[in-house]
Each structure stands twice: as C-alpha cells, then as structure tokens.
Design an enzyme around this catalytic site. Structure first.
Site, PDB file in Angstrom:
ATOM      1  N   SER A  83       4.811   1.416   0.590  1.00 19.93           N
ATOM      2  CA  SER A  83       4.000   2.615   0.427  1.00 19.93           C
ATOM      3  C   SER A  83       2.564   2.264   0.787  1.00 19.93           C
ATOM      4  O   SER A  83       2.302   1.563   1.778  1.00 19.93           O
ATOM      5  CB  SER A  83       4.145   3.102  -1.027  1.00 19.93           C
ATOM      6  OG  SER A  83       3.424   4.263  -1.275  1.00 19.93           O
ATOM      7  N   LYS A  97       3.117   9.405   0.744  1.00 20.21           N
ATOM      8  CA  LYS A  97       3.329   8.152  -0.003  1.00 20.21           C
ATOM      9  C   LYS A  97       3.607   8.418  -1.481  1.00 20.21           C
ATOM     10  O   LYS A  97       4.376   7.689  -2.110  1.00 20.21           O
ATOM     11  CB  LYS A  97       2.126   7.223   0.159  1.00 20.21           C
ATOM     12  CG  LYS A  97       1.925   6.696   1.585  1.00 20.21           C
ATOM     13  CD  LYS A  97       3.137   5.938   2.108  1.00 20.21           C
ATOM     14  CE  LYS A  97       2.832   5.182   3.392  1.00 20.21           C
ATOM     15  NZ  LYS A  97       4.001   4.519   3.962  1.00 20.21           N
TER      16      LYS A  97
END
Ligand code: HXC
Length: 326
Positions: free
Chosen positions: A190, A208
C-alpha cells in the site's frame, strides 16, 4: 576469547560461502535458504519496490513469477533477478493487466504449472500520478482505483485458493526444516497514503485505504484456513523510479528533515519487512499494516511544525514548568 574469535571467523567464512548475495539484500539475521522450495507470485514485480522484494526472496531460496503490463520489462527484470542466485527460476510474464481477470488468471495458471504452486503473493501493482481534484477526471480517478484496489482484489481472489493449499502443505509437512512451515501468505503493498490525506493524491489515498480494508477482511476470512494477509505501507522510498518521477529534488532536504529517523526509505527497508512477514517470524502477524516510513506519518498526524526536529529549548521548557503539557 580465542575460541570466540575462531567461531566468528568460521561463521563469517560459512556465510560468505553459502550466501554471497544475502547480505546485499537483507539483514544478516535472515538465514540462507530460508525460502527454499517456496514460490512467490508478484504483481507489479517489474517496479522498483516489488522487484527488490522479489530479489530478496529469490536470494533466500525462493523461485518467483513476476507479472506486469510491459513484456520486455517483465522479462528483463526477471532475468536480472535470477542472477542473484544460480539455479533459481524467475518467470517474467508480460501483457498482464491486473484490472483484467482473465489475464491474471492465465498468469496464475502459468505460475502453478511451471513452478508447482504458489506459497507467497505480493500484490504490488499500482498506478500513480500527481493531480489535484480540480484536474482529476472521473476516468483518471477510476484508472488508479481499478489498478490499485480492483487489481489487488482480482490478484487475491485468484491466488487465495493456492495459498490455502500452501498453508495446508506447510502445516502437514512435518519432515522438513522450519522454513518449510511457512506458506500461505499474502502481502499488499500500500502506501502511508492509506491513512492520511495528501494534496494531489485523492485517487491514490482513496485506492490505498481500500487496499488496507481489503487485506483486513481477507485476514478475517482466511486466517482460519491458515492464510495470513498483511499490508506493507512504504513512505517515500528514495531509490525508486516513482520517487524520482514524483518528487521535487529541491525539496529533498526538507523531506529528509520531516522524517523522524532523518533519512528517506530504501528498497531494502521494504524487502526486510517482507522477509519478516513471509518467514516464520511473521506467523502470528495477520491483518496488520507495517508502516515502513521512518515514522513520517506520525509527525504529520502530530502536526509537528516546520522547525521539526528541533525540540523546545530548555528555557522554554523551564518556563512551562516541569511536566507541563506543551
Ligand atoms: C494526469 C493522467 C495521467 C497523468 C493518465 N491520466 N496518466 N492524468 N496525469 N500522468 C488519466 C488520463 O488522462 C485518463 O483520463 C485516465 O487517467 C486513464 O488514462 P489511461 O492512460 O487510459 O490509463 P492507463 O493506461 O490505464 O494508465 C494508468 C495510469 C498511468 C496509472 C493512469 O498514469 C500509468 O500507467 N502510470 C505508470 C505506472 C505507474 O504509475 N506506476 C507508479 C507505481 S506507484 P481521461 O479523463 O483523459 O480519460 C508509485 C508510488 C510512488 O510510483 C510514490 C512516490 C511519492
């Protein structure tokens, strides 16, 4: 003292002979051949961060399959990674867009056929560009969410059955050494953007945050089947093409000053977190996010001022009184 220095010398010689490349890519605490007989499937594997993760795992014994959109890049990066350990197999499959279920399915099947299964997955394919909301079209927003979030879902959905099988193999394989007890692990790459707003990154922050939520849900549903799901959230990683492309070199010193550990990240920092999660060391870590950012987002959250890291002067502290809250 003499015996100890002899021991140290022998240890140095043995580690030199066994794993000349290990030190280069990971901390000395990781033992050589940690991931022997393991297979890694990695999306976005031709990018700077993910190729570093793959390289570290291959150095420690794994075989790997990296997939990406660009044929030449996937093949060249795979060939380069394979040099890290003679005898390793690293497949580089191009033409794979994580937004396309069929193309990922084909890649997963090729990986299983050629390498015998999948023990670890890194879902790392991502798209990024700088754009304020004023300039961001709905299609541009969707493009990034589709790559980062939908692509991560497709990758997970298609590989999770393989990871369940790997976890089962690891659990029942009592004859092998402890490295073989690991398997059935997925890591999502991420970004610390998952938890804090950033100007000109609405598309990435939204995508994300979704990736983190996806990983958490997988950890809940697949934990009982032996699979762990975790997130690595890199901060600004210096030695990457993305950082070169997206950061202003004149702001470099300010950026370094804004990180509590007073340096930017390196690909190796992400590789080490990856090894930790995939090795036996990570067996009880599930549904976690490891921020690998030197603490940078903490000081953003704390609202530290432009003078950071200067601490309040002693005179100022005395004026406030001992134990006073700043
Ligand atoms: C503004 C852009 C854009 C850009 C595409 N778009 N690139 N807008 N700036 N650089 C818009 C297009 O105008 C279009 O909107 C929509 O996005 C879709 O564009 P396509 O080109 O059709 O999409 P696609 O080919 O799927 O492109 C994917 C992409 C692209 C992510 C949008 O930028 C890309 O391929 N980037 C290279 C890969 C990448 O970004 N890697 C970074 C990895 S992560 P309209 O409205 O015109 O139709 C990373 C982290 C670093 O680097 C962090 C450091 C801080």
């Amino acid at each position: 003292v003499i015996l100890r220095s002899i021991d140290d010398k022998i240890l140095q010689e043995v580690s030199k002979a066994m794993a000349p490349s290990v030190e280069q890519f990971s901390s000395t605490s990781w033992r050589p051949r940690l991931f022997d007989n393991k297979v890694l499937f990695c999306t976005g594997g031709s990018g700077s961060i993910c190729s570093g993760q793959v390289r570290a795992l291959v150095a420690l014994g794994a075989n790997a399959c990296i997939v990406g959109r660009n044929h030449d890049k996937a093949k060249n990066v795979a060939a380069d990674i394979a040099l890290v350990r003679p005898g390793s197999i690293v497949l580089g499959l191009g033409g794979v867009d994580v937004r396309n279920h069929e193309s990922v399915k084909e890649a997963v099947e090729t990986c299983v056929q050629r390498l015998g299964g999948i023990d670890f997955v890194i879902a790392g394919a991502a798209g990024n560009f700088v754009s304020t909301i004023d300039d961001l079209s709905a299609n541009a927003f969707k493009a990034v969410v589709d790559i980062d979030l939908v692509g991560s879902f497709i990758t997970a959905k298609l590989t999770l059955p393989r990871l369940v099988a790997s976890a089962e193999r690891a659990r029942t394989n009592k004859d092998l050494d402890s490295s073989s007890l690991t398997g059935g692990r997925i890591i999502f790459v991420s970004s610390t953007n998952y938890q804090c707003a950033r100007i000109a990154q609405a598309h990435v922050c939204a995508a994300k945050a979704g990736v983190n939520a996806l990983s958490d849900c997988i950890s809940l549903e697949y934990g009982p089947r032996g699979v762990t799901s975790n997130v690595i959230a890199p901060g600004l990683i210096d030695d990457t093409e993305g950082a070169r492309r997206l950061t202003d070199p004149t702001l470099r010193n300010d950026l370094i000053r804004s990180v509590p550990v007073q340096r930017l990240g390196l690909i190796k920092d992400i590789s080490d977190a990856t090894i930790f999660l995939f090795a036996d060391t990570g067996s009880f870590v599930n549904g976690a996010t490891i921020d690998v950012d030197g603490g940078a987002w903490r000081i953003r959250a704390a609202g530290a001022g432009p003078n950071y890291p200067s601490l309040p002067s002693r005179a100022h502290q005395v004026k406030l009184g001992r134990g006073s809250r700043l």
